[in-house]
Motif scaffolding. Structure first.
Motif, PDB file in Angstrom:
ATOM      1  N   VAL A  25     -71.373   1.434  22.816  1.00  0.00           N
ATOM      2  CA  VAL A  25     -72.249   1.456  23.986  1.00  0.00           C
ATOM      3  C   VAL A  25     -72.402   2.851  24.572  1.00  0.00           C
ATOM      4  O   VAL A  25     -73.313   3.108  25.371  1.00  0.00           O
ATOM      5  CB  VAL A  25     -71.727   0.467  25.054  1.00  0.00           C
ATOM      6  CG1 VAL A  25     -70.568   1.044  25.847  1.00  0.00           C
ATOM      7  CG2 VAL A  25     -72.840   0.023  25.999  1.00  0.00           C
ATOM      8  N   LEU A  26     -71.543   3.793  24.189  1.00  0.00           N
ATOM      9  CA  LEU A  26     -71.548   5.123  24.791  1.00  0.00           C
ATOM     10  C   LEU A  26     -72.911   5.824  24.733  1.00  0.00           C
ATOM     11  O   LEU A  26     -73.309   6.464  25.713  1.00  0.00           O
ATOM     12  CB  LEU A  26     -70.480   6.008  24.147  1.00  0.00           C
ATOM     13  CG  LEU A  26     -69.018   5.600  24.395  1.00  0.00           C
ATOM     14  CD1 LEU A  26     -68.074   6.602  23.737  1.00  0.00           C
ATOM     15  CD2 LEU A  26     -68.723   5.483  25.889  1.00  0.00           C
ATOM     16  N   PRO A  27     -73.656   5.742  23.617  1.00  0.00           N
ATOM     17  CA  PRO A  27     -74.953   6.435  23.573  1.00  0.00           C
ATOM     18  C   PRO A  27     -75.956   5.942  24.612  1.00  0.00           C
ATOM     19  O   PRO A  27     -76.974   6.617  24.849  1.00  0.00           O
ATOM     20  CB  PRO A  27     -75.460   6.144  22.142  1.00  0.00           C
ATOM     21  CG  PRO A  27     -74.238   5.837  21.352  1.00  0.00           C
ATOM     22  CD  PRO A  27     -73.328   5.130  22.308  1.00  0.00           C
ATOM     23  N   TYR A  28     -75.706   4.794  25.229  1.00  0.00           N
ATOM     24  CA  TYR A  28     -76.664   4.206  26.165  1.00  0.00           C
ATOM     25  C   TYR A  28     -76.224   4.357  27.630  1.00  0.00           C
ATOM     26  O   TYR A  28     -76.857   3.784  28.520  1.00  0.00           O
ATOM     27  CB  TYR A  28     -76.871   2.728  25.825  1.00  0.00           C
ATOM     28  CG  TYR A  28     -77.186   2.515  24.365  1.00  0.00           C
ATOM     29  CD1 TYR A  28     -78.443   2.832  23.848  1.00  0.00           C
ATOM     30  CD2 TYR A  28     -76.210   2.060  23.482  1.00  0.00           C
ATOM     31  CE1 TYR A  28     -78.722   2.676  22.501  1.00  0.00           C
ATOM     32  CE2 TYR A  28     -76.487   1.899  22.134  1.00  0.00           C
ATOM     33  CZ  TYR A  28     -77.741   2.215  21.652  1.00  0.00           C
ATOM     34  OH  TYR A  28     -78.017   2.066  20.309  1.00  0.00           O
ATOM     35  N   LEU A  29     -75.167   5.135  27.873  1.00  0.00           N
ATOM     36  CA  LEU A  29     -74.629   5.258  29.227  1.00  0.00           C
ATOM     37  C   LEU A  29     -75.003   6.555  29.928  1.00  0.00           C
ATOM     38  O   LEU A  29     -74.667   6.751  31.096  1.00  0.00           O
ATOM     39  CB  LEU A  29     -73.093   5.127  29.195  1.00  0.00           C
ATOM     40  CG  LEU A  29     -72.551   3.774  28.742  1.00  0.00           C
ATOM     41  CD1 LEU A  29     -71.029   3.787  28.753  1.00  0.00           C
ATOM     42  CD2 LEU A  29     -73.075   2.646  29.640  1.00  0.00           C
ATOM     43  N   GLY A  30     -75.708   7.457  29.243  1.00  0.00           N
ATOM     44  CA  GLY A  30     -76.118   8.714  29.867  1.00  0.00           C
ATOM     45  C   GLY A  30     -74.927   9.498  30.372  1.00  0.00           C
ATOM     46  O   GLY A  30     -73.868   9.546  29.728  1.00  0.00           O
ATOM     47  N   VAL A 398     -80.999  -3.083  20.340  1.00  0.00           N
ATOM     48  CA  VAL A 398     -79.587  -3.248  20.007  1.00  0.00           C
ATOM     49  C   VAL A 398     -79.254  -4.729  20.047  1.00  0.00           C
ATOM     50  O   VAL A 398     -80.079  -5.573  20.410  1.00  0.00           O
ATOM     51  CB  VAL A 398     -78.679  -2.484  21.006  1.00  0.00           C
ATOM     52  CG1 VAL A 398     -78.907  -0.984  20.902  1.00  0.00           C
ATOM     53  CG2 VAL A 398     -78.913  -2.975  22.442  1.00  0.00           C
ATOM     54  N   THR A 399     -78.012  -5.055  19.669  1.00  0.00           N
ATOM     55  CA  THR A 399     -77.570  -6.447  19.719  1.00  0.00           C
ATOM     56  C   THR A 399     -77.375  -6.882  21.170  1.00  0.00           C
ATOM     57  O   THR A 399     -77.270  -6.063  22.081  1.00  0.00           O
ATOM     58  CB  THR A 399     -76.235  -6.624  18.979  1.00  0.00           C
ATOM     59  OG1 THR A 399     -75.224  -5.870  19.654  1.00  0.00           O
ATOM     60  CG2 THR A 399     -76.341  -6.171  17.533  1.00  0.00           C
ATOM     61  N   LEU A 400     -77.281  -8.197  21.358  1.00  0.00           N
ATOM     62  CA  LEU A 400     -77.013  -8.720  22.690  1.00  0.00           C
ATOM     63  C   LEU A 400     -75.662  -8.232  23.206  1.00  0.00           C
ATOM     64  O   LEU A 400     -75.502  -7.997  24.408  1.00  0.00           O
ATOM     65  CB  LEU A 400     -77.044 -10.249  22.676  1.00  0.00           C
ATOM     66  CG  LEU A 400     -78.390 -10.919  22.364  1.00  0.00           C
ATOM     67  CD1 LEU A 400     -78.232 -12.434  22.345  1.00  0.00           C
ATOM     68  CD2 LEU A 400     -79.446 -10.517  23.386  1.00  0.00           C
ATOM     69  N   ARG A 401     -74.695  -8.051  22.308  1.00  0.00           N
ATOM     70  CA  ARG A 401     -73.391  -7.575  22.750  1.00  0.00           C
ATOM     71  C   ARG A 401     -73.485  -6.157  23.310  1.00  0.00           C
ATOM     72  O   ARG A 401     -72.976  -5.863  24.394  1.00  0.00           O
ATOM     73  CB  ARG A 401     -72.380  -7.612  21.599  1.00  0.00           C
ATOM     74  CG  ARG A 401     -70.941  -7.322  22.080  1.00  0.00           C
ATOM     75  CD  ARG A 401     -69.952  -7.186  20.926  1.00  0.00           C
ATOM     76  NE  ARG A 401     -70.095  -8.215  19.939  1.00  0.00           N
ATOM     77  CZ  ARG A 401     -69.636  -9.458  20.044  1.00  0.00           C
ATOM     78  NH1 ARG A 401     -69.010  -9.834  21.145  1.00  0.00           N
ATOM     79  NH2 ARG A 401     -69.805 -10.328  19.058  1.00  0.00           N
ATOM     80  N   THR A 402     -74.119  -5.267  22.569  1.00  0.00           N
ATOM     81  CA  THR A 402     -74.248  -3.891  23.040  1.00  0.00           C
ATOM     82  C   THR A 402     -75.059  -3.834  24.328  1.00  0.00           C
ATOM     83  O   THR A 402     -74.742  -3.060  25.240  1.00  0.00           O
ATOM     84  CB  THR A 402     -74.887  -3.015  21.955  1.00  0.00           C
ATOM     85  OG1 THR A 402     -74.029  -3.012  20.793  1.00  0.00           O
ATOM     86  CG2 THR A 402     -75.069  -1.582  22.429  1.00  0.00           C
ATOM     87  N   ALA A 404     -75.210  -6.230  26.621  1.00  0.00           N
ATOM     88  CA  ALA A 404     -74.344  -6.724  27.696  1.00  0.00           C
ATOM     89  C   ALA A 404     -73.364  -5.646  28.130  1.00  0.00           C
ATOM     90  O   ALA A 404     -73.110  -5.457  29.321  1.00  0.00           O
ATOM     91  CB  ALA A 404     -73.592  -7.976  27.229  1.00  0.00           C
ATOM     92  N   TYR A 405     -72.811  -4.921  27.156  1.00  0.00           N
ATOM     93  CA  TYR A 405     -71.885  -3.830  27.481  1.00  0.00           C
ATOM     94  C   TYR A 405     -72.608  -2.701  28.208  1.00  0.00           C
ATOM     95  O   TYR A 405     -72.032  -2.072  29.106  1.00  0.00           O
ATOM     96  CB  TYR A 405     -71.212  -3.309  26.210  1.00  0.00           C
ATOM     97  CG  TYR A 405     -69.928  -4.024  25.872  1.00  0.00           C
ATOM     98  CD1 TYR A 405     -68.708  -3.394  25.958  1.00  0.00           C
ATOM     99  CD2 TYR A 405     -69.946  -5.364  25.475  1.00  0.00           C
ATOM    100  CE1 TYR A 405     -67.524  -4.051  25.654  1.00  0.00           C
ATOM    101  CE2 TYR A 405     -68.784  -6.042  25.170  1.00  0.00           C
ATOM    102  CZ  TYR A 405     -67.565  -5.377  25.258  1.00  0.00           C
ATOM    103  OH  TYR A 405     -66.404  -6.042  24.972  1.00  0.00           O
ATOM    104  N   ALA A 406     -73.839  -2.430  27.837  1.00  0.00           N
ATOM    105  CA  ALA A 406     -74.593  -1.372  28.510  1.00  0.00           C
ATOM    106  C   ALA A 406     -74.774  -1.704  29.994  1.00  0.00           C
ATOM    107  O   ALA A 406     -74.576  -0.855  30.870  1.00  0.00           O
ATOM    108  CB  ALA A 406     -75.945  -1.177  27.834  1.00  0.00           C
ATOM    109  N   ILE A 407     -75.132  -2.951  30.282  1.00  0.00           N
ATOM    110  CA  ILE A 407     -75.307  -3.373  31.672  1.00  0.00           C
ATOM    111  C   ILE A 407     -73.976  -3.338  32.410  1.00  0.00           C
ATOM    112  O   ILE A 407     -73.857  -2.788  33.521  1.00  0.00           O
ATOM    113  CB  ILE A 407     -75.921  -4.782  31.724  1.00  0.00           C
ATOM    114  CG1 ILE A 407     -77.377  -4.751  31.243  1.00  0.00           C
ATOM    115  CG2 ILE A 407     -75.838  -5.364  33.135  1.00  0.00           C
ATOM    116  CD1 ILE A 407     -77.996  -6.126  31.053  1.00  0.00           C
ATOM    117  N   ALA A 408     -72.947  -3.930  31.800  1.00  0.00           N
ATOM    118  CA  ALA A 408     -71.652  -4.041  32.464  1.00  0.00           C
ATOM    119  C   ALA A 408     -70.994  -2.690  32.664  1.00  0.00           C
ATOM    120  O   ALA A 408     -70.501  -2.376  33.757  1.00  0.00           O
ATOM    121  CB  ALA A 408     -70.738  -4.967  31.660  1.00  0.00           C
ATOM    122  N   CYS A 409     -70.978  -1.871  31.612  1.00  0.00           N
ATOM    123  CA  CYS A 409     -70.280  -0.581  31.698  1.00  0.00           C
ATOM    124  C   CYS A 409     -70.983   0.360  32.677  1.00  0.00           C
ATOM    125  O   CYS A 409     -70.323   1.163  33.347  1.00  0.00           O
ATOM    126  CB  CYS A 409     -70.155   0.045  30.317  1.00  0.00           C
ATOM    127  SG  CYS A 409     -69.022  -0.858  29.228  1.00  0.00           S
TER     128      CYS A 409
END
Length: 423
Positions: A25-30, A398-402, A404-409
């Motif tokens: 998920v790191l690439p999507y967290l800016g 991305v997958t639903l898991r990634t 979900a992690y992008a939103i949560a993280c």
């Protein structure tokens, strides 16, 4: 791999699975990725010794744990597991998934988890009570309604929560119902809590099925694990008209192409503690379970069960993660390549923590809702969370898991950044 000195180097461990999910998920967290180590390091891990006088007068010692992974968004929230395979590393991973789960549903909690390495089936009721009370006293310094709120998990139930609540209350000198959730109704528990996790699996599963063109009444469903989560999900799919064609638990695998009689199987399981011996299905070898044709597959047992090998064998269109961490990262990649949709655990099985939140709120106000109100609120929150995750997945490809992690993280790390570091 984590630099923590007390974790193993097993790439298939639960903690390693969580770390791999964070990396993806790191690439999507800016610029929030600067704070990512917050996710890789649990805030607090407590190991306790639990001496127990057995009914025969002998003394045995059991090892217990309570891990608070992250408290940036609120008090810790997470179950207590009584199981012979409980380890610190497993509890760490489970607490981390609770952090992500609470944030993905936008609940005002952090993540925590607890456990004792014990087989509760080998203890008498009095031994189990003494074990629970001593464990509660040992972790009592770090739990509380505004600190960390335990709940039932594998091997525990409402009675265990009642003992925990009573022990904590006696130790502080005041009845404190909000210290745990999943309690008996007459001790401040919430209607709808027992079935909440399984209901959430069904609600998110039905929504996901609609999105990918499956009609639930026409679906063949397989359930791995027939405890509280699996049996409730199976019952709801059965009532919706789906055929639950296969069920597996620790004792047996049963198959019936026309659909198992789920109410009868649930009654049998309650009476015997296992599904082995139920006459309404054909027994299969354990590995054959993974090679049948299904539309929906529900892993609702323990973590790490969907390996790459099993991901290649699965014949289904939709996986609903009723358990925590059931899919290894390598298996995730294979399922995506095979166009099998996975509704991740941090969304799919979040019904339990959502109704735990409702119970916590009701305990503070001493005002309790009807079961219909509980279910309506739960269904709305679960569907809205899945919709937001699906939109994010489409936007990022991305997958639903990634997703979900992008939103949560993003929510977790934003809270961490805005709170700053003390001192």
């Amino acid at each position: 791999m984590s630099s923590l000195s007390y974790v193993s180097t097993d790439n298939n461990s639960a903690w390693s699975t969580f770390l791999a999910q964070v990396e993806r998920v790191l690439p999507y967290l800016g610029d929030l990725a600067l704070w990512a180590d917050t996710l890789r390091h649990p805030k607090r891990a407590l190991i306790v010794d639990i001496p127990l006088e057995m009914d025969d007068g002998t003394i045995r010692h059991f090892e217990g744990f309570r891990v608070q992974h992250n408290l940036s968004r609120g008090p810790g929230k997470g179950g207590v597991r009584f199981h012979p395979d409980v380890t610190l590393e497993e509890v760490m991973a489970l607490s981390a998934w609770m952090t992500v789960k609470s944030a993905a549903l936008n609940l005002p909690f952090g993540g925590a988890k607890g456990g004792i390495r014990v087989d509760p089936r080998e203890l008498s009721e009095k031994e189990l009570e003494r074990l629970t009370r001593r464990y509660t006293s040992e972790i009592g310094t770090i739990i509380g309604p505004q600190q960390d709120i335990p709940a039932p998990d594998v091997g525990t139930n409402a009675q265990v929560m009642a003992w925990m609540m009573d022990t904590y209350s006696m130790n502080i000198g005041a009845t404190t119902t909000g210290v745990v959730t999943g309690k008996p109704i007459h001790l401040g528990g919430s209607l709808g809590r027992v079935n909440a996790t399984g209901r959430g699996v069904f609600v998110t599963g039905s929504s996901a099925a609609d999105r990918i063109g499956l009609t639930v009444p026409d679906c063949r469903v397989a359930i791995q694990g027939f405890g509280n989560v699996g049996s409730v999900a199976a019952g709801l799919f059965h009532r919706a008209g789906a055929k639950v064609v296969a069920v597996q638990d620790h004792s047996a695998t049963l198959f019936e192409a026309r659909g198992l009689d789920i109410p009868a199987l649930a009654d049998y399981q309650r009476q015997h503690g296992a599904i082995a011996g139920f006459a309404g299905g054909t027994p299969l070898k354990e590995d054959e379970f993974w090679h049948q044709e299904y539309d929906i597959f529900v892993p609702a047992a323990l973590e790490g069960v969907i390996t790459p090998e099993r991901a290649r064998a699965l014949q289904c269109r939709l996986v609903l993660e009723g358990a925590n961490g059931p899919t290894l990262p390598g298996a995730d990649d294979i399922l995506r390549q095979r166009a099998i949709t996975v509704v991740p655990d941090v969304i799919c099985n979040a019904g339990g923590v959502t109704v735990s939140y409702f119970e916590w709120v009701q305990d503070f106000s001493s005002f309790f809702w009807s079961e219909q109100e509980i279910n309506d609120r739960l269904d709305r929150i679960m569907r809205e969370a899945l919709e937001a995750v699906w939109q994010k997945a489409d936007a990022l490809d991305v997958t639903l898991r990634t997703a979900a992690y992008a939103i949560a993280c993003e929510r977790i790390l934003m809270a961490r950044r805005e709170r700053g570091l003390y001192p």
